[in-house]
Every structure is written in structure tokens, then in C-alpha cells.
Design an enzyme around this catalytic site. Sequence first.
Site, PDB file in Angstrom:
ATOM      1  N   SER A  40       0.837  -1.205   0.000  1.00 41.32           N
ATOM      2  CA  SER A  40       0.000   0.000   0.000  1.00 41.32           C
ATOM      3  C   SER A  40       0.871   1.255   0.000  1.00 41.32           C
ATOM      4  CB  SER A  40      -0.893   0.043   1.242  1.00 41.32           C
ATOM      5  OG  SER A  40      -1.766  -1.060   1.204  1.00 41.32           O
TER       6      SER A  40
ATOM      7  N   GLU B 213       2.522   5.829   3.119  1.00 37.94           N
ATOM      8  CA  GLU B 213       2.996   4.753   3.986  1.00 37.94           C
ATOM      9  C   GLU B 213       4.401   4.334   3.523  1.00 37.94           C
ATOM     10  OE1 GLU B 213       0.065   1.708   4.664  1.00 37.94           O
ATOM     11  OE2 GLU B 213       1.637   0.179   4.796  1.00 37.94           O
TER      12      GLU B 213
HETATM   13  C1  LIG Z   1       3.743  -7.026  -2.000  1.00 37.11           C
HETATM   14  C2  LIG Z   1       3.783  -6.262  -0.703  1.00 37.11           C
HETATM   15  C3  LIG Z   1       2.733  -6.380   0.201  1.00 37.11           C
HETATM   16  C4  LIG Z   1       2.770  -5.676   1.404  1.00 37.11           C
HETATM   17  N1  LIG Z   1       1.739  -5.851   2.297  1.00 37.11           N
HETATM   18  C5  LIG Z   1       1.771  -5.203   3.478  1.00 37.11           C
HETATM   19  C6  LIG Z   1       0.730  -5.405   4.437  1.00 37.11           C
HETATM   20  O1  LIG Z   1      -0.191  -6.176   4.247  1.00 37.11           O
HETATM   21  N2  LIG Z   1       0.789  -4.698   5.591  1.00 37.11           N
HETATM   22  C7  LIG Z   1       1.825  -3.844   5.866  1.00 37.11           C
HETATM   23  O2  LIG Z   1       1.841  -3.241   6.947  1.00 37.11           O
HETATM   24  N3  LIG Z   1       2.827  -3.648   4.977  1.00 37.11           N
HETATM   25  C8  LIG Z   1       2.833  -4.309   3.798  1.00 37.11           C
HETATM   26  N4  LIG Z   1       3.853  -4.115   2.906  1.00 37.11           N
HETATM   27  C9  LIG Z   1       4.940  -3.171   3.215  1.00 37.11           C
HETATM   28  C10 LIG Z   1       6.164  -3.827   3.908  1.00 37.11           C
HETATM   29  O3  LIG Z   1       6.234  -5.169   3.569  1.00 37.11           O
HETATM   30  C11 LIG Z   1       6.092  -3.696   5.410  1.00 37.11           C
HETATM   31  O4  LIG Z   1       6.028  -2.370   5.825  1.00 37.11           O
HETATM   32  C12 LIG Z   1       7.299  -4.384   6.093  1.00 37.11           C
HETATM   33  O5  LIG Z   1       7.003  -4.548   7.450  1.00 37.11           O
HETATM   34  C13 LIG Z   1       8.603  -3.604   5.927  1.00 37.11           C
HETATM   35  O6  LIG Z   1       9.651  -4.434   6.397  1.00 37.11           O
HETATM   36  P1  LIG Z   1      11.108  -4.383   5.740  1.00 37.11           P
HETATM   37  O7  LIG Z   1      11.986  -5.291   6.509  1.00 37.11           O
HETATM   38  O8  LIG Z   1      11.037  -4.641   4.285  1.00 37.11           O
HETATM   39  O9  LIG Z   1      11.494  -2.879   6.029  1.00 37.11           O
HETATM   40  P2  LIG Z   1      12.325  -1.892   5.072  1.00 37.11           P
HETATM   41  O10 LIG Z   1      11.490  -1.566   3.888  1.00 37.11           O
HETATM   42  O11 LIG Z   1      13.677  -2.416   4.833  1.00 37.11           O
HETATM   43  O12 LIG Z   1      12.411  -0.623   6.018  1.00 37.11           O
HETATM   44  C14 LIG Z   1      11.264   0.089   6.404  1.00 37.11           C
HETATM   45  C15 LIG Z   1      11.675   1.048   7.532  1.00 37.11           C
HETATM   46  O13 LIG Z   1      12.009   0.271   8.681  1.00 37.11           O
HETATM   47  C16 LIG Z   1      13.320   0.624   9.124  1.00 37.11           C
HETATM   48  N5  LIG Z   1      13.920  -0.590   9.681  1.00 37.11           N
HETATM   49  C17 LIG Z   1      14.090  -1.776   9.092  1.00 37.11           C
HETATM   50  N6  LIG Z   1      14.675  -2.637   9.939  1.00 37.11           N
HETATM   51  C18 LIG Z   1      14.891  -1.956  11.089  1.00 37.11           C
HETATM   52  C19 LIG Z   1      15.483  -2.286  12.340  1.00 37.11           C
HETATM   53  N7  LIG Z   1      16.001  -3.495  12.581  1.00 37.11           N
HETATM   54  N8  LIG Z   1      15.513  -1.339  13.302  1.00 37.11           N
HETATM   55  C20 LIG Z   1      15.018  -0.098  13.078  1.00 37.11           C
HETATM   56  N9  LIG Z   1      14.466   0.273  11.902  1.00 37.11           N
HETATM   57  C21 LIG Z   1      14.406  -0.650  10.925  1.00 37.11           C
HETATM   58  C22 LIG Z   1      14.043   1.111   7.871  1.00 37.11           C
HETATM   59  O14 LIG Z   1      15.161   1.945   8.200  1.00 37.11           O
HETATM   60  C23 LIG Z   1      12.921   1.875   7.188  1.00 37.11           C
HETATM   61  O15 LIG Z   1      12.779   3.148   7.769  1.00 37.11           O
HETATM   62  C24 LIG Z   1       3.861  -4.832   1.697  1.00 37.11           C
HETATM   63  C25 LIG Z   1       4.916  -4.715   0.775  1.00 37.11           C
HETATM   64  C26 LIG Z   1       4.891  -5.444  -0.400  1.00 37.11           C
HETATM   65  C27 LIG Z   1       6.029  -5.341  -1.356  1.00 37.11           C
END
Ligand SMILES: Cc1cc2nc3c(=O)[nH]c(=O)nc-3n(C[C@H](O)[C@H](O)[C@H](O)COP(=O)(O)OP(=O)(O)OC[C@H]3O[C@@H](n4cnc5c(N)ncnc54)[C@H](O)[C@@H]3O)c2cc1C
Length: 327
Positions: A251, A323
Site C-alpha cells: 500500500s 505509507e
Molecule cells: C507485496 C507487498 C505487500 C505488502 N503488504 C503489506 C501489508 O499487508 N501490511 C503492511 O503493513 N505492509 C505491507 N507491505 C509493506 C512492507 O512489507 C512492510 O512495511 C514491512 O514490514 C517492511 O519491512 P522491511 O523489513 O522490508 O522494512 P524496510 O522496507 O527495509 O524498512 C522500512 C523502515 O524500517 C526501518 N527498519 C528496518 N529494519 C529496522 C530495524 N532493525 N531497526 C530499526 N528500523 C528498521 C528502515 O530503516 C525503514 O525506515 C507490503 C509490501 C509489499 C512489497
Amino acid sequence: MNNLREIAQKFNISEEFAVYENVEMARRFSFKVGGRTPLLIEPLTENALLKALNTLEAEKIPYFILGGGTNIVFSDTGYDGVVISTVKLNNIEEMPLNENKSSGDQVVLKCQCGTLMNTVVNFAVKNSLTGLEEFCGLPGTCGGAGYMNARCFNREISDVVGKITYFDKIPGKKDVSGGISEIPQFVRKTLEYDKTMWSYKISPFTGTDKVISSVEFRVKKTTDSGIQQRAASFMKERVEKGHFKFPCAGSVFKNNHAFGKPTGQIVDELGLKGQTIGGAQIAPWHGNIIINRDNATSKDIKALVEFVKEQVKSKTGFDLEEEILFY
Ligand SMILES: Cc1cc2nc3c(=O)[nH]c(=O)nc-3n(C[C@H](O)[C@H](O)[C@H](O)COP(=O)(O)OP(=O)(O)OC[C@H]3O[C@@H](n4cnc5c(N)ncnc54)[C@H](O)[C@@H]3O)c2cc1C
């Protein structure tokens, strides 16, 4: 950046890191956009993560924490600093809820920050532990999900989280002339779940310098053999909603109760689905997803986000809030 080469060597000679120089970053993001970074390091232990943070603070080198890269639009011009990827911190440990007394069927899964949420769900299901099924198929890591307070099928990380271990940045002290006489230091801390600190897509870590090193999830032992099927049904729904058809970051905008309907529906009702700028497109099947349809750049995605915000503001008066995060 002059001293990055020295820093790279410092990390390189230590066996606690995997070190990559001049890295093409696009493939590390689910959107598949973005330029290069001069240095990317992967700490192999939580202590190495702490060491990296303190080294970079001492050297005054900018850095950011990368989890799964599934919520980020990374700049086409790259990042002039160090990317710290948590990808190698992926241990899961099953532990009693309370170390000293029996907690019946309740246990916790202590997961290092780089563990993929989907791996945690699979681990839980395999070990007959229930509570995390809704997160099946959520891309990204525990650290990212904790930071974002990810929400899936009406269940949020805050509904299942227990203790979080993190590194907190203690600011340097000011000297008499008003300058900073000591460099900031990260120290290990723990945070017990407190519901006043969490809200919709907000965690105690959102927008702060705090770095999550591990997350404990509260789960329950179960004899219900249907949990695997339940988890699989959430994954199936994601696939059917087209989450994985094209590179994207899920999203784009937050929902807001004040709008009276989901953001995707607002975008849809304005006839914006399928709208394209450069290689970026509003998914023809979902108003709140932007996809990398055809070699999009982060500039294309940004322009499309701004376009949607302007359209929604002028036609409904609502201010959409992103978001996805732009780096
Ligand atoms: C196909 C798809 C579907 C999705 N569906 C959903 C859904 O249903 N619900 C939802 O909420 N999101 C969804 N998302 C978004 C995403 O997956 C989530 O927000 C996810 O939790 C992000 O995790 P990440 O490890 O990829 O974080 P990243 O994208 O790597 O980072 C996001 C943020 O978190 C910070 N961060 C990462 N790791 C740490 C750490 N260890 N300590 C402190 N900060 C940190 C980063 O610096 C950045 O600011 C979706 C994304 C995709 C591609």
C-alpha cells in the site's frame, strides 16, 4: 566521502561483517528502483550491528538501516553513506513466556531483526504455535515490521509483540562552549510491550534513531491442525489481490477512518487506476498500489504519488499520507 574506503577496510578485515562496495541497490528493494551506495555492510551478529552503529557515529558517516527493503523507494541518485543491511541476522528461538514460572500454553519466539516475517510464520506453524497466521506472506523482516507496526488482515504487530531488544542512541554531551564533547553512543536496551506506545502504522521506533535488534512474538501452543491452512489462506488472498504481480511496496498510502472508506477505494472512484507516469503505474486492479510496470525510476514513482495526492485533495479535500518511505 573520503574516509569511506578506510571504513570499508576496517569492516572488511573484521570477520563480523559481509562488506560490499559500490553496490547497485535496485535489486535489494521490492520496487526494484534506486541507484548505488558506496558501501553496504551486513553485520553477522547483533554485537557487530552495535559495533557498526558506533563506528559510523564516531566517524560521522551517514547510514541507514535496511530490512527487507519492501517499504522503501530508494533514490535514483543513490545514497552517499553506508547502508546497514540486517539480512544476516535471522535466528529464531522458542522460549517460555516467563523464564521462572510456567506460562501454560504461551511461549515466545525471539527473532533477530533480519528474520523474514514469512519465515517466522512458517516456523510457528511448523511447531504448532498459533497467533501469527495473518502475517503469512508479509514481505520484509521482523525489524521492519516492528518499525512500521505492519498490519495485515486487521492484525497488527502490536497485537502479537512482547519484548523488543534495541540499540538506543545516547546523544553526546555538550561542553561549555556549546559544542559536543563526546560522540553519541548506541547502547542495548529492552522495551516491554506497552499499548500506549503503538497505534495505526506507528511503533515506538517509527521516526527515531533506535535500531531494533530482536523482536519477541507472543504465540500459543495449539493442537489445531488447521493453522497451516489458515496461514495459507492469507497468502492466497495476497496472491489473488495481485500483490506479487509486479515490483511494488504494498500500500502506498495509509488508510484514515475520517475518509469513511479505504484509500484504495477513493483512488478507484476518482478513476485513477491504471494511470501511468514514466514506468510507474497505479495498479489497474488496486487503487492503493503503485507498481513498477516498465523500468520505472524512483522519480516516476514520486511523481505518481504527488499526482494522486493532488487529485484526491482537489476532488475530495482529503490529505493522503504516504505509507511508503522515500530514501
Ligand atoms: C507485496 C507487498 C505487500 C505488502 N503488504 C503489506 C501489508 O499487508 N501490511 C503492511 O503493513 N505492509 C505491507 N507491505 C509493506 C512492507 O512489507 C512492510 O512495511 C514491512 O514490514 C517492511 O519491512 P522491511 O523489513 O522490508 O522494512 P524496510 O522496507 O527495509 O524498512 C522500512 C523502515 O524500517 C526501518 N527498519 C528496518 N529494519 C529496522 C530495524 N532493525 N531497526 C530499526 N528500523 C528498521 C528502515 O530503516 C525503514 O525506515 C507490503 C509490501 C509489499 C512489497
